[in-house]
Design a protein around this motif. Structure first.
Motif, PDB file in Angstrom:
ATOM      1  N   ARG A   1       0.826  -1.215   0.000  1.00  0.00           N
ATOM      2  CA  ARG A   1       0.000   0.000   0.000  1.00  0.00           C
ATOM      3  C   ARG A   1       0.853   1.253   0.000  1.00  0.00           C
ATOM      4  NH1 ARG A   1      -4.729  -1.722   4.174  1.00  0.00           N
ATOM      5  NH2 ARG A   1      -5.701  -3.202   2.791  1.00  0.00           N
ATOM      6  N   GLU A   2       1.963   1.252   0.641  1.00  0.00           N
ATOM      7  CA  GLU A   2       2.842   2.405   0.688  1.00  0.00           C
ATOM      8  C   GLU A   2       3.478   2.661  -0.666  1.00  0.00           C
ATOM      9  OE1 GLU A   2       5.741   2.259   3.789  1.00  0.00           O
ATOM     10  OE2 GLU A   2       4.242   1.743   5.272  1.00  0.00           O
ATOM     11  N   ALA A   3       3.803   1.661  -1.354  1.00  0.00           N
ATOM     12  CA  ALA A   3       4.493   1.816  -2.631  1.00  0.00           C
ATOM     13  C   ALA A   3       3.651   2.600  -3.639  1.00  0.00           C
ATOM     14  CB  ALA A   3       4.891   0.460  -3.175  1.00  0.00           C
ATOM     15  N   PRO A   4       2.360   2.308  -3.824  1.00  0.00           N
ATOM     16  CA  PRO A   4       1.569   3.107  -4.779  1.00  0.00           C
ATOM     17  C   PRO A   4       1.406   4.546  -4.312  1.00  0.00           C
ATOM     18  CG  PRO A   4       0.493   1.004  -4.419  1.00  0.00           C
ATOM     19  CD  PRO A   4       1.631   1.093  -3.458  1.00  0.00           C
ATOM     20  N   GLU A   5       1.228   4.807  -3.037  1.00  0.00           N
ATOM     21  CA  GLU A   5       1.072   6.176  -2.558  1.00  0.00           C
ATOM     22  C   GLU A   5       2.349   6.969  -2.777  1.00  0.00           C
ATOM     23  OE1 GLU A   5      -0.241   6.035   1.475  1.00  0.00           O
ATOM     24  OE2 GLU A   5      -2.136   5.109   0.935  1.00  0.00           O
ATOM     25  N   GLU A   6       3.492   6.291  -2.540  1.00  0.00           N
ATOM     26  CA  GLU A   6       4.767   6.957  -2.770  1.00  0.00           C
ATOM     27  C   GLU A   6       4.968   7.259  -4.247  1.00  0.00           C
ATOM     28  OE1 GLU A   6       7.834   4.523  -1.136  1.00  0.00           O
ATOM     29  OE2 GLU A   6       7.078   4.723   0.896  1.00  0.00           O
ATOM     30  N   CYS A   7       4.502   6.387  -5.105  1.00  0.00           N
ATOM     31  CA  CYS A   7       4.619   6.602  -6.560  1.00  0.00           C
ATOM     32  C   CYS A   7       3.632   7.652  -7.054  1.00  0.00           C
ATOM     33  CB  CYS A   7       4.384   5.293  -7.307  1.00  0.00           C
ATOM     34  SG  CYS A   7       5.693   4.096  -7.090  1.00  0.00           S
ATOM     35  N   LEU A   8       2.467   7.698  -6.438  1.00  0.00           N
ATOM     36  CA  LEU A   8       1.425   8.640  -6.871  1.00  0.00           C
ATOM     37  C   LEU A   8       1.739  10.080  -6.480  1.00  0.00           C
ATOM     38  CD1 LEU A   8      -1.907   6.730  -6.225  1.00  0.00           C
ATOM     39  CD2 LEU A   8      -0.778   7.174  -8.397  1.00  0.00           C
ATOM     40  N   ALA A   9       2.406  10.297  -5.385  1.00  0.00           N
ATOM     41  CA  ALA A   9       2.689  11.656  -4.918  1.00  0.00           C
ATOM     42  C   ALA A   9       3.467  12.467  -5.970  1.00  0.00           C
ATOM     43  CB  ALA A   9       3.430  11.617  -3.592  1.00  0.00           C
ATOM     44  N   PRO A  10       4.552  11.943  -6.510  1.00  0.00           N
ATOM     45  CA  PRO A  10       5.260  12.729  -7.540  1.00  0.00           C
ATOM     46  C   PRO A  10       4.432  12.901  -8.813  1.00  0.00           C
ATOM     47  CG  PRO A  10       6.654  10.891  -6.783  1.00  0.00           C
ATOM     48  CD  PRO A  10       5.318  10.755  -6.115  1.00  0.00           C
TER      49      PRO A  10
ATOM     50  N   GLN B   1       1.139  13.116  -8.965  1.00  0.00           N
ATOM     51  CA  GLN B   1       0.138  14.145  -8.696  1.00  0.00           C
ATOM     52  C   GLN B   1       0.775  15.530  -8.751  1.00  0.00           C
ATOM     53  OE1 GLN B   1      -1.535  12.961  -4.923  1.00  0.00           O
ATOM     54  NE2 GLN B   1      -3.124  11.688  -5.893  1.00  0.00           N
ATOM     55  N   LYS B   2       1.982  15.617  -8.224  1.00  0.00           N
ATOM     56  CA  LYS B   2       2.682  16.898  -8.265  1.00  0.00           C
ATOM     57  C   LYS B   2       2.968  17.296  -9.721  1.00  0.00           C
ATOM     58  CE  LYS B   2       6.218  19.484  -6.007  1.00  0.00           C
ATOM     59  NZ  LYS B   2       7.174  19.555  -4.935  1.00  0.00           N
ATOM     60  N   GLU B   3       3.405  16.347 -10.530  1.00  0.00           N
ATOM     61  CA  GLU B   3       3.650  16.617 -11.966  1.00  0.00           C
ATOM     62  C   GLU B   3       2.356  17.042 -12.653  1.00  0.00           C
ATOM     63  OE1 GLU B   3       5.769  13.813 -14.501  1.00  0.00           O
ATOM     64  OE2 GLU B   3       6.863  13.120 -12.733  1.00  0.00           O
ATOM     65  N   ARG B   4       1.290  16.380 -12.295  1.00  0.00           N
ATOM     66  CA  ARG B   4      -0.024  16.700 -12.891  1.00  0.00           C
ATOM     67  C   ARG B   4      -0.434  18.129 -12.560  1.00  0.00           C
ATOM     68  NH1 ARG B   4      -5.695  14.193 -11.107  1.00  0.00           N
ATOM     69  NH2 ARG B   4      -6.962  15.110 -12.736  1.00  0.00           N
ATOM     70  N   GLU B   5      -0.241  18.534 -11.294  1.00  0.00           N
ATOM     71  CA  GLU B   5      -0.581  19.895 -10.891  1.00  0.00           C
ATOM     72  C   GLU B   5       0.292  20.923 -11.614  1.00  0.00           C
ATOM     73  OE1 GLU B   5      -0.355  20.110  -6.643  1.00  0.00           O
ATOM     74  OE2 GLU B   5      -1.935  18.623  -6.367  1.00  0.00           O
ATOM     75  N   VAL B   6       1.573  20.620 -11.753  1.00  0.00           N
ATOM     76  CA  VAL B   6       2.493  21.510 -12.476  1.00  0.00           C
ATOM     77  C   VAL B   6       2.067  21.612 -13.941  1.00  0.00           C
ATOM     78  CG1 VAL B   6       4.877  21.750 -13.299  1.00  0.00           C
ATOM     79  CG2 VAL B   6       4.446  21.158 -10.910  1.00  0.00           C
ATOM     80  N   ALA B   7       1.699  20.482 -14.559  1.00  0.00           N
ATOM     81  CA  ALA B   7       1.261  20.477 -15.954  1.00  0.00           C
ATOM     82  C   ALA B   7      -0.026  21.284 -16.127  1.00  0.00           C
ATOM     83  CB  ALA B   7       1.072  19.041 -16.441  1.00  0.00           C
ATOM     84  N   LYS B   8      -0.964  21.122 -15.168  1.00  0.00           N
ATOM     85  CA  LYS B   8      -2.217  21.901 -15.234  1.00  0.00           C
ATOM     86  C   LYS B   8      -1.926  23.395 -15.124  1.00  0.00           C
ATOM     87  CE  LYS B   8      -5.913  18.934 -13.534  1.00  0.00           C
ATOM     88  NZ  LYS B   8      -6.892  18.743 -12.454  1.00  0.00           N
ATOM     89  N   ALA B   9      -1.047  23.767 -14.207  1.00  0.00           N
ATOM     90  CA  ALA B   9      -0.711  25.180 -14.034  1.00  0.00           C
ATOM     91  C   ALA B   9      -0.046  25.731 -15.290  1.00  0.00           C
ATOM     92  CB  ALA B   9       0.214  25.353 -12.824  1.00  0.00           C
ATOM     93  N   GLU B  10       0.843  24.947 -15.885  1.00  0.00           N
ATOM     94  CA  GLU B  10       1.510  25.377 -17.129  1.00  0.00           C
ATOM     95  C   GLU B  10       0.493  25.524 -18.265  1.00  0.00           C
ATOM     96  OE1 GLU B  10       4.402  26.589 -19.774  1.00  0.00           O
ATOM     97  OE2 GLU B  10       4.469  26.488 -17.593  1.00  0.00           O
ATOM     98  N   GLU B  11      -0.414  24.588 -18.368  1.00  0.00           N
ATOM     99  CA  GLU B  11      -1.453  24.650 -19.402  1.00  0.00           C
ATOM    100  C   GLU B  11      -2.341  25.885 -19.202  1.00  0.00           C
ATOM    101  OE1 GLU B  11      -5.141  21.982 -21.179  1.00  0.00           O
ATOM    102  OE2 GLU B  11      -3.767  21.079 -19.724  1.00  0.00           O
ATOM    103  N   LYS B  12      -2.688  26.159 -17.960  1.00  0.00           N
ATOM    104  CA  LYS B  12      -3.509  27.335 -17.663  1.00  0.00           C
ATOM    105  C   LYS B  12      -2.758  28.609 -18.023  1.00  0.00           C
ATOM    106  CE  LYS B  12      -6.068  29.582 -13.972  1.00  0.00           C
ATOM    107  NZ  LYS B  12      -6.444  29.566 -12.564  1.00  0.00           N
ATOM    108  N   ARG B  13      -1.458  28.665 -17.699  1.00  0.00           N
ATOM    109  CA  ARG B  13      -0.648  29.837 -18.031  1.00  0.00           C
ATOM    110  C   ARG B  13      -0.558  30.018 -19.553  1.00  0.00           C
ATOM    111  NH1 ARG B  13       3.907  31.113 -19.972  1.00  0.00           N
ATOM    112  NH2 ARG B  13       4.694  29.003 -20.161  1.00  0.00           N
ATOM    113  N   GLN B  14      -0.363  28.921 -20.286  1.00  0.00           N
ATOM    114  CA  GLN B  14      -0.292  28.994 -21.749  1.00  0.00           C
ATOM    115  C   GLN B  14      -1.625  29.450 -22.343  1.00  0.00           C
ATOM    116  OE1 GLN B  14       1.071  25.146 -23.056  1.00  0.00           O
ATOM    117  NE2 GLN B  14       3.226  25.608 -22.632  1.00  0.00           N
ATOM    118  N   ASN B  15      -2.723  28.937 -21.798  1.00  0.00           N
ATOM    119  CA  ASN B  15      -4.047  29.351 -22.273  1.00  0.00           C
ATOM    120  C   ASN B  15      -4.262  30.853 -22.070  1.00  0.00           C
ATOM    121  OD1 ASN B  15      -4.795  26.837 -23.196  1.00  0.00           O
ATOM    122  ND2 ASN B  15      -5.922  26.288 -21.346  1.00  0.00           N
ATOM    123  N   GLU B  16      -3.881  31.340 -20.893  1.00  0.00           N
ATOM    124  CA  GLU B  16      -4.029  32.772 -20.617  1.00  0.00           C
ATOM    125  C   GLU B  16      -3.153  33.601 -21.557  1.00  0.00           C
ATOM    126  OE1 GLU B  16      -3.192  33.185 -16.452  1.00  0.00           O
ATOM    127  OE2 GLU B  16      -5.129  32.329 -15.855  1.00  0.00           O
TER     128      GLU B  16
END
Length: 166
Positions: free
Chosen positions: A24-33, A35-50
């Motif tokens: 159970r720890e292994a997937p959570e540890e893998c998902l954290a980075p 999710q962080k990449e996903r948030e960074v990608a969303k922010a970059e996409e939003k900035r590009q759209n603007e």
């Protein structure tokens, strides 16, 4: 073979709480980075759209400005062409009037010559009582004239600035 079977059984047996926690720890540890990449990608996409929206608005304003400039230019050209058309119309009317004036003078001269020969004046054959000379003689606008008045115009001349409404 007895040793090989026991090793296989151990692998197939469910693990206790200790092994389950690691899984159970292994997937959570893998998902954290991720999710962080996903948030960074969303922010970059939003900035590009603007940024694209800003560029689009700038282009829109530029097109509107160019359109207004073009409209102004076309309105100026329209006014210029209308003015030129009016000038051309005046020139045509002036030439027409000069031609009519010259023709009237010629008719007057011919009428005078025929009157001297004892023939009926040309102006009487063209119009019974009066003939309108559409020009100015010595700066004065003439009105409908009788044949006797036309005969006295032998030396008259038409003014080139005659403005007639025939």
């Amino acid at each position: 073979m007895a040793g090989a079977g026991s090793a296989a059984r151990r692998l197939l047996q469910p693990r206790g709480p200790r092994g389950a926690g690691r899984a159970r720890e292994a997937p959570e540890e893998c998902l954290a980075p991720l999710q962080k990449e996903r948030e960074v990608a969303k922010a970059e996409e939003k900035r590009q759209n603007e940024e694209l929206l800003k560029q689009m608005e700038v282009e829109r304003q530029k097109i509107i400005w160019e359109w207004k400039e073009l409209q102004g230019f076309l309105e100026e050209q329209e006014q210029l062409l209308l003015f030129q058309l009016e000038e051309l119309e005046r020139a045509i009317v002036q030439r027409r009037d000069q031609g009519l004036c010259k023709l009237s003078e010629e008719i007057s001269v011919l009428s005078e010559r025929e009157g001297e020969k004892g023939q009926q004046p040309l102006s009487q054959s063209l119009q019974a009582d009066a003939y309108f000379l559409p020009c100015k003689v010595h700066g004065q606008k003439l009105s409908p004239m009788t044949t006797s008045q036309q005969g006295s115009l032998g030396g008259g001349s038409c003014s080139p600035d005659t403005n007639l409404s025939v």
